[in-house]
Motif scaffolding. Sequence first.
Motif, short mmCIF file in Angstrom:
data_model
loop_
_atom_site.label_atom_id
_atom_site.label_comp_id
_atom_site.label_asym_id
_atom_site.label_seq_id
_atom_site.Cartn_x
_atom_site.Cartn_y
_atom_site.Cartn_z
N GLU A 158 58.24 7.91 -43.12
CA GLU A 158 59.41 7.55 -43.90
C GLU A 158 59.01 6.53 -44.95
O GLU A 158 58.15 5.69 -44.72
CB GLU A 158 60.53 7.02 -43.01
N THR A 206 57.21 7.23 -38.37
CA THR A 206 58.34 7.25 -37.46
C THR A 206 57.84 7.14 -36.03
O THR A 206 56.63 7.14 -35.77
CB THR A 206 59.13 8.56 -37.62
N GLU A 207 58.76 7.08 -35.07
CA GLU A 207 58.33 7.03 -33.67
C GLU A 207 57.53 8.26 -33.30
O GLU A 207 56.49 8.18 -32.65
CB GLU A 207 59.56 6.91 -32.76
#
Length: 324
Positions: free
Chosen positions: A54, A63-64
Amino acid sequence: MRLRNVTLHQLRLFRSLGTHLSYTRVAEELHLTQPAVSIQIKRLEESVGMPLVEQMGKRLFLTEAGRELFEACCDVLERLRVLNEDMIGMEAGVKGPLNLAAITTAKYFMPHLLGVFLRDYPDVEPRLTITNQARVLERLENNLDDLVIMGTLPENAGLEAQYFLDNPLVVVAPPDHPLVGQKNIPLARIAEERFLSREPGSGTRAARSRLFAEHGLSANIYMELGSSEAIKQAVMAGMGISVLSLHNLRLELESGLIAVLDVEHFPLVRQWYAVHLKGKKLSNTARRFLDFLLQDGARYWREVQPHLPTAPARRGNRKKTAGG
């Protein structure tokens, strides 16, 4: 996370992106265009089924899901690298890449030890990176090398460090200094001399400071310099005395350009370690080199070292010393 049709090329590309967090850096590293990198990341996200990166302003973040995939990429590609090197080793003995990094002071002995190893294993392709403590720690954290050679160990339970060589620190002076030739010079007498010191953060400086503090003393700092080479030149110029690793002094002692003073509590012996991340599977070549360091490194290095001063050595803490 659903992995469908993911290629090794995409894994290598995403590992690079997770390391640099920059499409430009990835393109430079993998010799691709920036649009090609963006396209491959989009395709990877489509295969995974969720966003991996992102953008916030000009900064890129994982991101995770991206962080999980990055860890998996590092693990998979490292295992493949080790497997490839092990296969090469099984096919034709110890050969192929050997990536090492070492802090700056290690430049005085690592090329010698590596040269001895290469005489027995000429098909090994070595790469030795000599750099400062901060950069070595960065390389260690990013798992860029097979082994890292360092002294002062970070407070990190995720490391495996094996001692392989002593690092004796000695007090040095110009050869015409009035204390040259005196025996068992009191530490308090040395504290009166003009002292040439390494910069804050140096392991050698920290070890000398601890010893002085234990005896209620502090050095009379005349000048701070940023490298052992600079300190040697200043000592030879008669600007003061200092504490240096005996490893640094072979040529200067042999040519009579520097003298070692016989000072109580010296040599102050610290240690060198071969370090890697805990759980890292070493290649056949890296394992053989580590075995060489542990079994024969000290013996080979003693053969080219100047004679140690006769004062009894004072040993430092084996878990947090050497280098710098």
